[in-house]
Design a protein around this motif. Structure first.
Motif, PDB file in Angstrom:
ATOM      1  N   VAL A   3       0.841  -1.194   0.000  1.00 22.30           N
ATOM      2  CA  VAL A   3       0.000   0.000   0.000  1.00 22.30           C
ATOM      3  C   VAL A   3       0.876   1.244   0.000  1.00 22.30           C
ATOM      4  O   VAL A   3       1.691   1.432   0.910  1.00 22.30           O
ATOM      5  N   PHE A   4       0.718   2.080  -1.032  1.00 20.36           N
ATOM      6  CA  PHE A   4       1.424   3.353  -1.089  1.00 20.36           C
ATOM      7  C   PHE A   4       0.456   4.507  -0.835  1.00 20.36           C
ATOM      8  O   PHE A   4       0.753   5.426  -0.096  1.00 20.36           O
ATOM      9  N   GLN A  60      -2.652   3.618  -5.197  1.00 20.89           N
ATOM     10  CA  GLN A  60      -1.465   2.825  -5.516  1.00 20.89           C
ATOM     11  C   GLN A  60      -1.341   1.660  -4.536  1.00 20.89           C
ATOM     12  O   GLN A  60      -0.623   1.738  -3.543  1.00 20.89           O
ATOM     13  N   VAL A  61      -2.090   0.617  -4.845  1.00 25.10           N
ATOM     14  CA  VAL A  61      -2.064  -0.608  -4.047  1.00 25.10           C
ATOM     15  C   VAL A  61      -1.752  -1.749  -5.005  1.00 25.10           C
ATOM     16  O   VAL A  61      -2.388  -1.882  -6.056  1.00 25.10           O
ATOM     17  N   TYR A  62      -0.777  -2.563  -4.672  1.00 21.80           N
ATOM     18  CA  TYR A  62      -0.291  -3.608  -5.577  1.00 21.80           C
ATOM     19  C   TYR A  62      -0.337  -4.968  -4.910  1.00 21.80           C
ATOM     20  O   TYR A  62      -0.039  -5.098  -3.710  1.00 21.80           O
ATOM     21  N   LEU A  63      -0.688  -5.974  -5.682  1.00 24.99           N
ATOM     22  CA  LEU A  63      -0.585  -7.363  -5.253  1.00 24.99           C
ATOM     23  C   LEU A  63       0.623  -7.971  -5.940  1.00 24.99           C
ATOM     24  O   LEU A  63       0.793  -7.842  -7.153  1.00 24.99           O
ATOM     25  N   ARG A  64       1.480  -8.646  -5.154  1.00 26.41           N
ATOM     26  CA  ARG A  64       2.653  -9.306  -5.724  1.00 26.41           C
ATOM     27  C   ARG A  64       2.687 -10.754  -5.275  1.00 26.41           C
ATOM     28  O   ARG A  64       2.589 -11.053  -4.081  1.00 26.41           O
ATOM     29  N   ASP A  65       2.798 -11.661  -6.230  1.00 24.11           N
ATOM     30  CA  ASP A  65       2.942 -13.076  -5.911  1.00 24.11           C
ATOM     31  C   ASP A  65       4.358 -13.335  -5.415  1.00 24.11           C
ATOM     32  O   ASP A  65       5.318 -12.780  -5.942  1.00 24.11           O
ATOM     33  N   LEU A  66       4.500 -14.182  -4.396  1.00 24.96           N
ATOM     34  CA  LEU A  66       5.800 -14.470  -3.796  1.00 24.96           C
ATOM     35  C   LEU A  66       6.301 -15.835  -4.250  1.00 24.96           C
ATOM     36  O   LEU A  66       6.668 -16.686  -3.436  1.00 24.96           O
ATOM     37  N   SER A 106      -1.101 -16.688  -8.043  1.00 28.64           N
ATOM     38  CA  SER A 106      -2.101 -15.718  -7.606  1.00 28.64           C
ATOM     39  C   SER A 106      -2.860 -15.236  -8.835  1.00 28.64           C
ATOM     40  O   SER A 106      -2.256 -14.990  -9.885  1.00 28.64           O
ATOM     41  N   TYR A 107      -4.170 -15.081  -8.694  1.00 31.93           N
ATOM     42  CA  TYR A 107      -5.025 -14.714  -9.822  1.00 31.93           C
ATOM     43  C   TYR A 107      -5.847 -13.489  -9.439  1.00 31.93           C
ATOM     44  O   TYR A 107      -6.371 -13.401  -8.332  1.00 31.93           O
ATOM     45  N   VAL A 108      -5.953 -12.550 -10.380  1.00 29.07           N
ATOM     46  CA  VAL A 108      -6.806 -11.382 -10.194  1.00 29.07           C
ATOM     47  C   VAL A 108      -7.813 -11.352 -11.327  1.00 29.07           C
ATOM     48  O   VAL A 108      -7.437 -11.364 -12.505  1.00 29.07           O
ATOM     49  N   ASN A 109      -9.088 -11.389 -10.986  1.00 26.53           N
ATOM     50  CA  ASN A 109     -10.173 -11.437 -11.973  1.00 26.53           C
ATOM     51  C   ASN A 109      -9.976 -12.566 -12.978  1.00 26.53           C
ATOM     52  O   ASN A 109     -10.212 -12.418 -14.164  1.00 26.53           O
ATOM     53  N   GLY A 110      -9.482 -13.706 -12.473  1.00 27.65           N
ATOM     54  CA  GLY A 110      -9.344 -14.899 -13.299  1.00 27.65           C
ATOM     55  C   GLY A 110      -8.054 -15.008 -14.073  1.00 27.65           C
ATOM     56  O   GLY A 110      -7.822 -16.014 -14.749  1.00 27.65           O
ATOM     57  N   LYS A 111      -7.186 -14.008 -13.991  1.00 24.40           N
ATOM     58  CA  LYS A 111      -5.927 -14.005 -14.746  1.00 24.40           C
ATOM     59  C   LYS A 111      -4.749 -14.159 -13.796  1.00 24.40           C
ATOM     60  O   LYS A 111      -4.662 -13.467 -12.783  1.00 24.40           O
ATOM     61  N   ARG A 112      -3.825 -15.057 -14.143  1.00 22.95           N
ATOM     62  CA  ARG A 112      -2.650 -15.262 -13.297  1.00 22.95           C
ATOM     63  C   ARG A 112      -1.728 -14.048 -13.397  1.00 22.95           C
ATOM     64  O   ARG A 112      -1.474 -13.528 -14.487  1.00 22.95           O
ATOM     65  N   VAL A 113      -1.219 -13.596 -12.242  1.00 24.48           N
ATOM     66  CA  VAL A 113      -0.378 -12.403 -12.205  1.00 24.48           C
ATOM     67  C   VAL A 113       0.857 -12.662 -11.355  1.00 24.48           C
ATOM     68  O   VAL A 113       0.860 -13.524 -10.481  1.00 24.48           O
ATOM     69  N   SER A 114       1.892 -11.914 -11.631  1.00 27.07           N
ATOM     70  CA  SER A 114       3.038 -11.899 -10.721  1.00 27.07           C
ATOM     71  C   SER A 114       3.045 -10.592  -9.936  1.00 27.07           C
ATOM     72  O   SER A 114       3.439 -10.553  -8.775  1.00 27.07           O
ATOM     73  N   SER A 115       2.611  -9.497 -10.551  1.00 27.33           N
ATOM     74  CA  SER A 115       2.508  -8.213  -9.872  1.00 27.33           C
ATOM     75  C   SER A 115       1.483  -7.374 -10.613  1.00 27.33           C
ATOM     76  O   SER A 115       1.515  -7.306 -11.845  1.00 27.33           O
ATOM     77  N   VAL A 116       0.582  -6.741  -9.880  1.00 25.94           N
ATOM     78  CA  VAL A 116      -0.493  -5.992 -10.537  1.00 25.94           C
ATOM     79  C   VAL A 116      -1.014  -4.913  -9.602  1.00 25.94           C
ATOM     80  O   VAL A 116      -1.041  -5.076  -8.386  1.00 25.94           O
ATOM     81  N   ARG A 117      -1.395  -3.803 -10.202  1.00 26.57           N
ATOM     82  CA  ARG A 117      -2.039  -2.739  -9.439  1.00 26.57           C
ATOM     83  C   ARG A 117      -3.500  -3.115  -9.230  1.00 26.57           C
ATOM     84  O   ARG A 117      -4.197  -3.496 -10.182  1.00 26.57           O
ATOM     85  N   LEU A 118      -3.959  -3.028  -7.989  1.00 26.41           N
ATOM     86  CA  LEU A 118      -5.321  -3.427  -7.661  1.00 26.41           C
ATOM     87  C   LEU A 118      -6.268  -2.237  -7.745  1.00 26.41           C
ATOM     88  O   LEU A 118      -5.902  -1.104  -7.439  1.00 26.41           O
ATOM     89  N   ARG A 119      -7.505  -2.541  -8.130  1.00 25.98           N
ATOM     90  CA  ARG A 119      -8.574  -1.552  -8.153  1.00 25.98           C
ATOM     91  C   ARG A 119      -9.739  -2.073  -7.327  1.00 25.98           C
ATOM     92  O   ARG A 119      -9.924  -3.293  -7.200  1.00 25.98           O
ATOM     93  N   ASN A 120     -10.524  -1.173  -6.774  1.00 22.79           N
ATOM     94  CA  ASN A 120     -11.651  -1.577  -5.951  1.00 22.79           C
ATOM     95  C   ASN A 120     -12.562  -2.533  -6.713  1.00 22.79           C
ATOM     96  O   ASN A 120     -12.917  -2.288  -7.871  1.00 22.79           O
ATOM     97  N   GLY A 121     -12.932  -3.613  -6.050  1.00 20.20           N
ATOM     98  CA  GLY A 121     -13.798  -4.610  -6.672  1.00 20.20           C
ATOM     99  C   GLY A 121     -13.047  -5.763  -7.302  1.00 20.20           C
ATOM    100  O   GLY A 121     -13.670  -6.775  -7.676  1.00 20.20           O
ATOM    101  N   ASP A 122     -11.720  -5.645  -7.453  1.00 22.54           N
ATOM    102  CA  ASP A 122     -10.944  -6.760  -8.014  1.00 22.54           C
ATOM    103  C   ASP A 122     -11.108  -7.988  -7.128  1.00 22.54           C
ATOM    104  O   ASP A 122     -11.148  -7.897  -5.902  1.00 22.54           O
ATOM    105  N   GLN A 123     -11.165  -9.153  -7.791  1.00 25.34           N
ATOM    106  CA  GLN A 123     -11.293 -10.417  -7.073  1.00 25.34           C
ATOM    107  C   GLN A 123      -9.985 -11.188  -7.170  1.00 25.34           C
ATOM    108  O   GLN A 123      -9.471 -11.422  -8.263  1.00 25.34           O
TER     109      GLN A 123
END
Length: 284
Positions: free
Chosen positions: A235-236, A240-246, A252-269
């Protein structure tokens, strides 16, 4: 009973300082964390030191230049009394408070005998950093299943991570200062569990990082498909809030897509194993 321990700075701007590790979990970073190290070679969030099941451990949180334990690059390692750590140009000594003997030897080592036990790249020179190929080698060694171990580096490097561009574009150049939480209003992160063992639960956090995993984390996910240290939310500010897979085993998946690092938006699953979490953040 948790052993009392501390970090002593042996070099860098904070030489001679001592920090007690009393809360059982200390995040180290240049911009985010409990222990801030002002060093351009330290990542914004670099590593975590935690106490669990009778022992102290250090884990690299995807830093650029790595974590050195007694001058060997480690992704995760058990800490013993007087172990020397290095992050960036800062050397630190881990020690039991008051010079007490390290009685944690009798505690079970969570890494011993495991496939991700005390991972080392001994060929990395003193003061060196991981190359892309070396980092990929470590990821391969960390896989927990036979199927994952059969994946080639080529497959991992070209896996479909469609949200990467969203993250990269928003972050800007690596050396560009990013406003940290301490420079502005507080932010509350809300994680609503939609599926999984704790379905219906709502967790709220007012802190700069939220560690997610199966054991001794901020959000504990009771799921065997979730790694011990699975992912982290950084959290910045509220935008500016980011999810990072370790480097988790199952991703880790955001809205059904596999990610390594992504900026999150309200409502993201966010999906971690069989757990589905809805994210939101707001300024306080």
């Amino acid at each position: 009973m948790q052993a009392k321990a501390e970090l002593v700075f042996l070099s860098g701007d904070r030489t001679g300082e001592v920090m007690a590790l009393e809360q059982g979990r200390t995040v180290i970073g240049r911009q985010v964390g409990d222990l801030i190290v002002d060093d351009k070679e330290v990542s914004s969030i670099h590593a975590i030191i935690s106490y669990e099941r009778g022992g102290w451990y250090v884990m690299d949180l995807g830093s650029t230049n790595g974590v050195f334990v007694d001058e060997q690059v480690k992704l995760e390692a058990r800490l013993r009394n007087n172990t020397e750590l290095r992050v960036g140009q800062s050397r630190l000594r881990f020690q039991i408070s008051g010079g007490e003997p390290d009685d944690s030897e009798a505690a079970p080592d969570l890494l011993e005998g495991g496939l991700n036990a005390d991972l080392t790249l001994p060929h990395v020179p003193r003061g060196g950093t991981l190359t892309g190929d070396q980092a990929q080698q470590v990821r391969d060694e960390m896989n927990d299943t036979e199927e994952d171990r059969r994946k080639s580096a080529e497959e991992l490097l070209h896996s479909d991570l469609p949200f990467e561009d969203r993250d990269t574009a928003d972050m800007g150049a690596p050396d560009k200062p990013i406003k940290s939480l301490g420079d502005g209003p507080g932010v509350q992160v809300t994680l609503e569990i939609l599926e999984g063992a704790d379905k219906g639960a709502i967790r709220r956090y007012n802190q700069e990082s939220v560690l997610i995993g199966r054991l001794n984390t901020d959000l504990v996910v009771r799921d065997s498909d979730v790694s011990r240290r699975h992912s982290i939310i950084e959290v910045f500010d509220a935008q500016q809030v980011y999810l990072r897979d370790l480097n988790s085993t199952n991703g880790s998946y955001v809205n059904g897509k596999r990610v390594s690092s992504v900026r999150l938006r309200n409502g993201d699953q966010i999906r971690l194993g069989r757990c589905l979490v809805r994210f939101s953040a707001r300024p306080l």
